[in-house]
Design an enzyme around this catalytic site. Structure first.
Site, mmCIF file in Angstrom:
data_model
loop_
_atom_site.group_PDB
_atom_site.id
_atom_site.type_symbol
_atom_site.label_atom_id
_atom_site.label_comp_id
_atom_site.label_asym_id
_atom_site.label_seq_id
_atom_site.Cartn_x
_atom_site.Cartn_y
_atom_site.Cartn_z
ATOM 1 N N GLU A 102 11.088 6.681 -0.982
ATOM 2 C CA GLU A 102 10.995 6.181 -2.365
ATOM 3 C C GLU A 102 11.343 7.306 -3.329
ATOM 4 O OE1 GLU A 102 7.299 4.353 -3.352
ATOM 5 O OE2 GLU A 102 7.274 3.091 -1.582
ATOM 6 N N HIS A 139 7.997 -0.667 -5.677
ATOM 7 C CA HIS A 139 6.696 0.010 -5.888
ATOM 8 C C HIS A 139 6.172 -0.229 -7.306
ATOM 9 C CE1 HIS A 139 3.987 3.450 -4.307
ATOM 10 N NE2 HIS A 139 3.349 2.766 -5.248
ATOM 11 N N ILE A 140 5.898 -1.515 -7.589
ATOM 12 C CA ILE A 140 5.427 -1.864 -8.937
ATOM 13 C C ILE A 140 4.104 -2.610 -8.882
ATOM 14 C CG2 ILE A 140 7.671 -1.826 -10.116
ATOM 15 C CD1 ILE A 140 7.796 -4.916 -9.659
ATOM 16 N N GLY A 141 3.317 -2.358 -7.803
ATOM 17 C CA GLY A 141 2.062 -3.100 -7.643
ATOM 18 C C GLY A 141 1.150 -3.006 -8.850
ATOM 19 N N SER A 142 1.032 -1.841 -9.440
ATOM 20 C CA SER A 142 0.088 -1.679 -10.549
ATOM 21 C C SER A 142 0.772 -1.769 -11.911
ATOM 22 C CB SER A 142 -0.643 -0.335 -10.418
ATOM 23 O OG SER A 142 0.290 0.720 -10.275
ATOM 24 N N ASP A 162 6.559 -3.775 -1.052
ATOM 25 C CA ASP A 162 6.628 -3.068 -2.344
ATOM 26 C C ASP A 162 6.700 -1.559 -2.110
ATOM 27 O OD1 ASP A 162 6.470 -2.987 -5.242
ATOM 28 O OD2 ASP A 162 4.405 -2.280 -5.043
ATOM 29 N N ALA A 181 0.840 -1.213 0.000
ATOM 30 C CA ALA A 181 0.000 0.000 0.000
ATOM 31 C C ALA A 181 0.869 1.254 0.000
ATOM 32 C CB ALA A 181 -0.950 -0.035 1.187
ATOM 33 N N ARG A 182 1.389 1.612 1.167
ATOM 34 C CA ARG A 182 2.253 2.791 1.264
ATOM 35 C C ARG A 182 3.278 2.571 2.370
ATOM 36 N NH1 ARG A 182 0.819 4.026 -3.104
ATOM 37 N NH2 ARG A 182 -0.057 5.992 -3.835
HETATM 38 C C1 DGY Z 1 -1.259 3.976 -6.778
HETATM 39 O O1 DGY Z 1 -1.996 4.035 -7.763
HETATM 40 O O2 DGY Z 1 -1.519 4.568 -5.728
HETATM 41 C C2 DGY Z 1 -0.011 3.187 -6.909
HETATM 42 O O3 DGY Z 1 0.693 3.138 -5.728
HETATM 43 C C3 DGY Z 1 0.867 3.736 -8.016
HETATM 44 O O4 DGY Z 1 1.055 5.080 -7.848
#
Ligand code: DGY
Length: 319
Positions: free
Chosen positions: A268, A286-289, A263, A238-239
């Site tokens: 970052e 940070h490549i979740g999406s 992630d 998430a964050r």
């Molecule tokens: C989001 O959409 O919040 C993802 O973390 C990519 O920025």
């Protein structure tokens, strides 16, 4: 008719950039570097709209200096912790995000993190890759079984629910904490906890899916790590702000946490250099999406919001 001027701060998908260039007087930052505060302020005098990512920070200070020309910030992200929403609202700027379309991609990545952390993916890959694999034993690289285990989810929004759906494929018993319980049809049998503390006590695996807000900063701290069953695995897609990273390192050192899949990081890009020494932390940048399909969908959703705004309608994802 004059097309609205649009600044796209990062290199979005080709399909998104083509559509943007067709419909707007578009300028793209082909260098793909994060937009600084000065760049955002300068752009606000030249553009009617900006499509930023979470790498561009619209703080209260930036918001106060934006030119009145800028009318809409159509984020290419679901998370909007990089935007001071009250400050932007005070300037009369519309802000949108891209919910829904990235839930599956992010949940897939959370699953990868959970499995990788539970089954020694980092150390296993290293010893095979480096030629150091010269030994096998039944007690070698024994991990924690996901199937049938209890999964605690903090934040049962779209991504949390998509993750729960995938975890059901592993017969996990789903528990969740949310501000309010979901209707049973949506909870699909998941057990609601009305406090984070109650959830943690049953979370053999814990996955974070709530937004970063002042209330959720360092949500997972030393006291809360101590409430998890010993040897739990934590996943954060998430964050980074949700996790006190020093407390996580201590929990890993004591064995309270067996492993973590991350992630997202407090800092970052870059992450936390202290994590590198720990092979029981499985990390991604940070490549979740970051799938082709989802990047297109995010870009199109941001453009749909812009199209609605400039057609005089309320954008679907107006915050
Ligand atoms: C989001 O959409 O919040 C993802 O973390 C990519 O920025």
């Amino acid at each position: 008719m004059t097309k609205p001027r649009l600044w796209i701060t990062r290199r979005l998908s080709d399909a998104t950039l083509e559509r943007a260039a067709r419909d707007y007087d578009t300028v793209i930052n082909h260098e793909d570097t994060p937009g600084s505060a000065d760049a955002l302020i300068a752009a606000s005098a030249e553009f009617d709209a900006i499509i930023p990512c979470h790498s561009e920070h619209f703080s209260a200070d930036v918001a106060a200096q934006l030119d009145t020309r800028l009318k809409i910030i159509a984020n290419h992200s679901v998370g909007v912790d990089h935007c001071d929403l009250p400050a932007l609202a005070a300037r009369g700027i519309t802000v949108t995000n891209t919910p829904d379309v990235l839930s599956d991609a992010t949940a897939e990545l959370a699953m990868l993190l959970m499995l990788g952390a539970a089954r020694h993916a980092v150390a296993g890959d290293r010893i095979v890759r480096t030629g150091a694999w010269d030994f096998w034993s039944p007690s070698f690289m024994v991990g924690k079984q996901v199937t049938g285990s209890r999964l605690g989810i903090i934040g049962m929004g779209r991504v949390g629910r998509a993750f729960a759906a995938k975890a059901r494929g592993f017969d996990m018993k789903i528990h969740y904490y949310n501000r309010s319980p979901l209707p049973e049809g949506i909870a699909a049998g998941a057990t609601y906890h009305d406090t984070v503390e109650s959830l943690l006590s049953v979370a053999d695996f814990l996955s974070l899916h709530c937004p970063a807000t002042p209330q959720t900063t360092n949500l997972m701290n030393a006291e809360r790590f101590a409430l998890l069953p010993k040897g739990a695995v934590m996943v954060n897609s998430a964050r980074g702000a949700l996790v006190d990273e020093a407390a996580l390192l201590e929990a890993l050192a004591s064995g309270q946490i067996a492993a973590a899949g991350l992630d997202c990081f407090q800092v970052e890009p870059g992450g936390n250099p202290a994590f590198a020494a720990h092979e029981n932390i499985f990390m991604l940048p940070h490549i979740g999406s970051a799938t082709t399909r989802t990047r297109d969908a995010m870009g199109f959703r941001a453009l749909d919001n812009l199209d609605a705004f400039f057609a005089g309608q309320t954008p679907r994802d107006k915050l």
